[in-house]
Each structure stands twice: as structure tokens, then as C-alpha cells.
Design an enzyme around this catalytic site. Structure first.
Site, PDB file in Angstrom:
ATOM      1  N   HIS A 293       0.922  -1.154   0.000  1.00  0.00           N
ATOM      2  CA  HIS A 293       0.000   0.000   0.000  1.00  0.00           C
ATOM      3  C   HIS A 293       0.950   1.189   0.000  1.00  0.00           C
ATOM      4  CE1 HIS A 293      -3.756   2.156   1.771  1.00  0.00           C
ATOM      5  NE2 HIS A 293      -2.840   3.084   1.543  1.00  0.00           N
TER       6      HIS A 293
ATOM      7  N   HIS B 206       3.309   4.129   0.474  1.00  0.00           N
ATOM      8  CA  HIS B 206       3.587   4.893   1.690  1.00  0.00           C
ATOM      9  C   HIS B 206       4.864   5.691   1.518  1.00  0.00           C
ATOM     10  CE1 HIS B 206       5.220   0.818   2.029  1.00  0.00           C
ATOM     11  NE2 HIS B 206       6.238   1.368   2.685  1.00  0.00           N
TER      12      HIS B 206
HETATM   13  P1  AMP Z   1       8.579  -0.673   3.095  1.00  0.00           P
HETATM   14  O1  AMP Z   1       9.728  -1.598   3.344  1.00  0.00           O
HETATM   15  O2  AMP Z   1       8.978   0.573   2.370  1.00  0.00           O
HETATM   16  O3  AMP Z   1       7.398  -1.376   2.466  1.00  0.00           O
HETATM   17  O4  AMP Z   1       8.150  -0.144   4.523  1.00  0.00           O
HETATM   18  C1  AMP Z   1       7.131  -0.703   5.261  1.00  0.00           C
HETATM   19  C2  AMP Z   1       7.255  -0.121   6.636  1.00  0.00           C
HETATM   20  O5  AMP Z   1       6.061  -0.363   7.342  1.00  0.00           O
HETATM   21  C3  AMP Z   1       8.392  -0.705   7.473  1.00  0.00           C
HETATM   22  O6  AMP Z   1       9.287   0.342   7.829  1.00  0.00           O
HETATM   23  C4  AMP Z   1       7.679  -1.313   8.676  1.00  0.00           C
HETATM   24  O7  AMP Z   1       8.399  -1.145   9.867  1.00  0.00           O
HETATM   25  C5  AMP Z   1       6.379  -0.549   8.685  1.00  0.00           C
HETATM   26  N1  AMP Z   1       5.243  -1.228   9.279  1.00  0.00           N
HETATM   27  C6  AMP Z   1       4.784  -2.473   9.030  1.00  0.00           C
HETATM   28  N2  AMP Z   1       3.690  -2.747   9.749  1.00  0.00           N
HETATM   29  C7  AMP Z   1       3.437  -1.629  10.470  1.00  0.00           C
HETATM   30  C8  AMP Z   1       2.429  -1.279  11.419  1.00  0.00           C
HETATM   31  N3  AMP Z   1       1.455  -2.116  11.757  1.00  0.00           N
HETATM   32  N4  AMP Z   1       2.482  -0.037  11.962  1.00  0.00           N
HETATM   33  C9  AMP Z   1       3.460   0.822  11.633  1.00  0.00           C
HETATM   34  N5  AMP Z   1       4.433   0.553  10.735  1.00  0.00           N
HETATM   35  C10 AMP Z   1       4.427  -0.670  10.177  1.00  0.00           C
END
Ligand code: AMP
Length: 119
Positions: free
Chosen positions: A98, A100
Site C-alpha cells: 500500500h 507509503h
Molecule cells: P517498506 O519496506 O517501504 O514497504 O516499509 C514498510 C514499513 O512499514 C516498514 O518500515 C515497517 O516497519 C512498517 N510497518 C509495518 N507494519 C506496520 C504497522 N502495523 N504499523 C506501523 N508501521 C508498520
């Protein structure tokens, strides 16, 4: 436009807890669960798009990036500086599909590898 199996859709909808930093009708910003920097906030659109190249309408793209400055102010890194990262796809190690925006800051970063937000 929500996906039942998407953790960030659930966070945006308030169905999974998160530490919210900012929200409006288009986006939600919340603290990363595993911060890589003293400031590590994620911004997501409320609507589901797999990644930054997934046909996000210009208005929503604008709202997503408009929130960056707001988050930088709220987290106190506008003056000191910060890094914005949008991992996209497997080579970039995107783990949540998703779109971000990572807002990273609060300490001096290396300038060697632009993909690594390391202190
Ligand atoms: P990416 O590797 O760019 O897809 O980053 C995904 C990010 O989402 C990582 O830095 C994770 O630590 C973070 N993440 C995953 N699950 C959660 C959650 N439930 N709440 C907050 N951050 C999350």
C-alpha cells in the site's frame, strides 16, 4: 477503495492501532513500528494503491506529498532536514504493498547510498 487484506488500509480506517501523527480526509500519517531513525513517520493515502506507480490520481498524489511538510513540522525536522523515501517493488524491498512515504530524520544521515536512510 479499501483492501480487506491490507494492513495500511486497516490502519487508515482505524481498525488496527497506530500512533497517528497527522490525518485528514485524504491521508493518514503514523509512526513506523520499527523506526530506522529518531523520526520515522509513514504517510499513506486512505485509498489503496499498491505503489507510487499504481495510477494514483494527481489530486491524491498531491495530497500525499502535501502531508510531508505537515509531518516535518509536527515532528520538528523542517529546519534540520529530513529524507523522503518511497520504496517501490521487490528490488527496493517494498514490504507493505500500500503506497507509503517514509519521512526520516532527527539525526545526521550518510550521503553515500541514497536508498539507505541510515544514521
Ligand atoms: P517498506 O519496506 O517501504 O514497504 O516499509 C514498510 C514499513 O512499514 C516498514 O518500515 C515497517 O516497519 C512498517 N510497518 C509495518 N507494519 C506496520 C504497522 N502495523 N504499523 C506501523 N508501521 C508498520
Amino acid at each position: 477503495m479499501q483492501r480487506d487484506d491490507c494492513i495500511f488500509c486497516k490502519i487508515a480506517a482505524g481498525e488496527i492501532p497506530s500512533t497517528k501523527v497527522y490525518e485528514d480526509d485524504a491521508v493518514v500519517a503514523f509512526e513506523d513500528l520499527s523506526p530506522m531513525m529518531p523520526v520515522h513517520t509513514l504517510i499513506v493515502p486512505r485509498n489503496h494503491y499498491d505503489n507510487i506507480a499504481d495510477g494514483i490520481p494527481v489530486e491524491e498524489m498531491g495530497r500525499l506529498f502535501e502531508a510531508v511538510g505537515k509531518v516535518a513540522d509536527l515532528k520538528g525536522v523542517r529546519e534540520s532536514g529530513f529524507r523522503v523515501v518511497v520504496n517501490t517493488g521487490d528490488d527496493a524491498c517494498q514490504s507493505v504493498h500500500h503506497v507509503h512515504v517514509h519521512v526520516l530524520g532527527g539525526a545526521q544521515m550518510n550521503d553515500g547510498d541514497p536508498s539507505l536512510p541510515q544514521a
